[in-house]
Design a protein around this motif. Structure first.
Motif, PDB file in Angstrom:
ATOM      1  N   MET A  96       6.237  -7.280  -0.244  1.00  0.00           N
ATOM      2  CA  MET A  96       5.684  -6.665  -1.404  1.00  0.00           C
ATOM      3  C   MET A  96       4.951  -6.174  -1.762  1.00  0.00           C
ATOM      4  O   MET A  96       4.789  -5.449  -3.053  1.00  0.00           O
ATOM      5  CB  MET A  96       6.917  -7.348  -3.028  1.00  0.00           C
ATOM      6  CG  MET A  96       8.528  -7.846  -2.812  1.00  0.00           C
ATOM      7  SD  MET A  96       8.772  -6.701  -3.172  1.00  0.00           S
ATOM      8  CE  MET A  96       8.821  -5.886  -4.841  1.00  0.00           C
ATOM      9  N   SER A  97       3.512  -6.802  -1.452  1.00  0.00           N
ATOM     10  CA  SER A  97       2.850  -6.430  -2.077  1.00  0.00           C
ATOM     11  C   SER A  97       1.691  -5.093  -1.435  1.00  0.00           C
ATOM     12  O   SER A  97       1.577  -4.346  -1.772  1.00  0.00           O
ATOM     13  CB  SER A  97       1.548  -7.511  -1.557  1.00  0.00           C
ATOM     14  OG  SER A  97       1.105  -8.467  -2.219  1.00  0.00           O
ATOM     15  N   ILE A 157       1.006   0.883  -2.775  1.00  0.00           N
ATOM     16  CA  ILE A 157       0.819   2.863  -2.641  1.00  0.00           C
ATOM     17  C   ILE A 157       1.083   3.310  -3.516  1.00  0.00           C
ATOM     18  O   ILE A 157       0.010   4.316  -3.496  1.00  0.00           O
ATOM     19  CB  ILE A 157       2.219   2.476  -1.301  1.00  0.00           C
ATOM     20  CG1 ILE A 157       1.978   2.046   0.181  1.00  0.00           C
ATOM     21  CG2 ILE A 157       2.588   4.272  -1.456  1.00  0.00           C
ATOM     22  CD1 ILE A 157       3.516   2.601   0.886  1.00  0.00           C
ATOM     23  N   PRO A 158       2.342   3.008  -4.488  1.00  0.00           N
ATOM     24  CA  PRO A 158       2.201   3.522  -5.999  1.00  0.00           C
ATOM     25  C   PRO A 158       0.494   3.197  -6.567  1.00  0.00           C
ATOM     26  O   PRO A 158       0.218   4.533  -7.374  1.00  0.00           O
ATOM     27  CB  PRO A 158       3.443   3.361  -6.460  1.00  0.00           C
ATOM     28  CG  PRO A 158       3.329   2.310  -5.976  1.00  0.00           C
ATOM     29  CD  PRO A 158       2.753   1.712  -4.449  1.00  0.00           C
ATOM     30  N   PHE A 209      -3.438  -6.195  -5.188  1.00  0.00           N
ATOM     31  CA  PHE A 209      -2.321  -5.961  -4.545  1.00  0.00           C
ATOM     32  C   PHE A 209      -3.000  -6.187  -3.607  1.00  0.00           C
ATOM     33  O   PHE A 209      -2.621  -6.574  -2.720  1.00  0.00           O
ATOM     34  CB  PHE A 209      -1.091  -4.449  -4.701  1.00  0.00           C
ATOM     35  CG  PHE A 209       0.181  -4.489  -5.824  1.00  0.00           C
ATOM     36  CD1 PHE A 209       0.266  -5.250  -5.802  1.00  0.00           C
ATOM     37  CD2 PHE A 209      -0.995  -3.198  -6.913  1.00  0.00           C
ATOM     38  CE1 PHE A 209       1.240  -5.853  -7.220  1.00  0.00           C
ATOM     39  CE2 PHE A 209       0.205  -3.488  -7.919  1.00  0.00           C
ATOM     40  CZ  PHE A 209       1.314  -4.244  -8.080  1.00  0.00           C
ATOM     41  N   GLY A 210      -4.268  -5.883  -3.335  1.00  0.00           N
ATOM     42  CA  GLY A 210      -4.989  -6.365  -2.282  1.00  0.00           C
ATOM     43  C   GLY A 210      -5.376  -7.449  -2.310  1.00  0.00           C
ATOM     44  O   GLY A 210      -5.630  -7.829  -1.512  1.00  0.00           O
ATOM     45  N   ILE A 211      -5.951  -8.557  -3.233  1.00  0.00           N
ATOM     46  CA  ILE A 211      -5.461  -9.454  -3.221  1.00  0.00           C
ATOM     47  C   ILE A 211      -4.488 -10.306  -3.119  1.00  0.00           C
ATOM     48  O   ILE A 211      -4.295 -11.058  -2.275  1.00  0.00           O
ATOM     49  CB  ILE A 211      -6.238 -10.320  -4.958  1.00  0.00           C
ATOM     50  CG1 ILE A 211      -7.724 -10.091  -4.735  1.00  0.00           C
ATOM     51  CG2 ILE A 211      -6.429 -11.857  -4.751  1.00  0.00           C
ATOM     52  CD1 ILE A 211      -8.438  -9.711  -6.046  1.00  0.00           C
ATOM     53  N   GLY A 212      -3.274  -9.744  -3.511  1.00  0.00           N
ATOM     54  CA  GLY A 212      -2.297 -10.251  -3.333  1.00  0.00           C
ATOM     55  C   GLY A 212      -1.734 -10.503  -1.638  1.00  0.00           C
ATOM     56  O   GLY A 212      -1.370 -11.144  -1.227  1.00  0.00           O
ATOM     57  N   ILE A 213      -2.058  -8.903  -1.138  1.00  0.00           N
ATOM     58  CA  ILE A 213      -1.466  -9.457   0.716  1.00  0.00           C
ATOM     59  C   ILE A 213      -3.098  -9.963   1.333  1.00  0.00           C
ATOM     60  O   ILE A 213      -2.206 -11.298   2.554  1.00  0.00           O
ATOM     61  CB  ILE A 213      -2.276  -7.490   0.534  1.00  0.00           C
ATOM     62  CG1 ILE A 213      -1.154  -6.893   0.286  1.00  0.00           C
ATOM     63  CG2 ILE A 213      -2.133  -7.502   2.695  1.00  0.00           C
ATOM     64  CD1 ILE A 213      -1.350  -5.167   0.683  1.00  0.00           C
ATOM     65  N   LEU A 214      -4.114 -10.061   1.158  1.00  0.00           N
ATOM     66  CA  LEU A 214      -5.106 -11.366   1.504  1.00  0.00           C
ATOM     67  C   LEU A 214      -4.385 -12.595   1.778  1.00  0.00           C
ATOM     68  O   LEU A 214      -4.130 -13.302   1.684  1.00  0.00           O
ATOM     69  CB  LEU A 214      -6.562 -11.698   1.212  1.00  0.00           C
ATOM     70  CG  LEU A 214      -7.160  -9.573   1.644  1.00  0.00           C
ATOM     71  CD1 LEU A 214      -8.367  -9.872   0.639  1.00  0.00           C
ATOM     72  CD2 LEU A 214      -7.320  -9.833   2.750  1.00  0.00           C
TER      73      LEU A 214
END
Length: 223
Positions: A90-91, A96-97, A37-42
């Protein structure tokens, strides 16, 4: 004092191993999810949105080539609007979870570390009765927090060859030695030949009478 390996006297090694493996799995999957999800944010942050090439339903309604009345535009608007879910939003929500497995892993590792710390104290005790005040002095923590932590660790099966007392003076009591005792795990009651006082000392170890100082030996009683 003849004592054995501290790690096999009061710690339930099977439980320790099981919890350690579980903690590593939680940490592994937690890191995978956070990275995903970190990659999704980037990716969302660096995504190039070419607004000039977008042609949405609102563009149709505002186009001069389409002749619609205001009433017709109002009726078509809900169907022509393009509703998109922001991938960055969404990312962030899912990130968080995804950290929960890491928190669970850290909690398990802290429990294992605490159990080992308590085991060291149990292994160095001289009479087999560890009071709340003794633990508080050594750990420099309130007795209420120590008892709550021990209650949780005992309930999860981290310890063996000892038992948890009621909250109060006696906190932990080391079990009595068995007939096949060879590691100095348990304790035996020894009567001092000099003053007649009863002392509780570690099995197969040498000590002194707590009343007169006379040398004592914790002879193991055969079953």
């Amino acid at each position: 004092m003849a004592v054995g390996d501290a790690s096999i006297r009061y710690l339930n090694l099977d439980r320790i191993e099981k919890e350690a493996k579980s903690a590593k799995k939680f940490m592994k999957w937690g890191c995978v999810l956070v990275c995903f999800f970190g990659i999704g944010i980037l990716g969302s942050l660096f995504k190039i949105n070419d607004e000039n090439k977008k042609f949405t339903g609102n563009d149709i309604l505002s186009s001069s080539d389409v002749k619609l009345t205001e009433e017709e535009k109002a009726m078509l608007a809900p169907y022509l609007e393009k509703k998109e879910t922001n991938p960055l939003y969404m990312s962030c929500i899912l990130l968080i979870p995804s950290a929960i497995p890491i928190l669970i892993s850290r909690k398990k590792f802290r429990e294992i570390a605490s159990a080992r710390r308590y085991e060291t104290i149990f292994g160095s005790d001289t009479d087999g009765i560890i009071t709340a005040d003794e633990l508080s002095t050594q750990l420099k923590r309130p007795t209420s927090k120590i008892f709550a932590e021990l209650k949780d660790l005992f309930a999860k099966g981290y310890f063996q060859n000892c038992s948890l007392g009621k909250e109060g003076d006696t906190c932990v009591k080391i079990d009595n030695a068995l007939g096949n005792e060879v590691l100095g795990t348990g304790f035996v009651e020894v009567t001092c030949k000099n003053c007649g006082a009863t002392n509780r000392i570690r099995a197969d170890s040498h000590g002194k009478c707590s009343y007169c100082g006379n040398p004592l030996y914790g002879k193991i009683q055969e079953e």
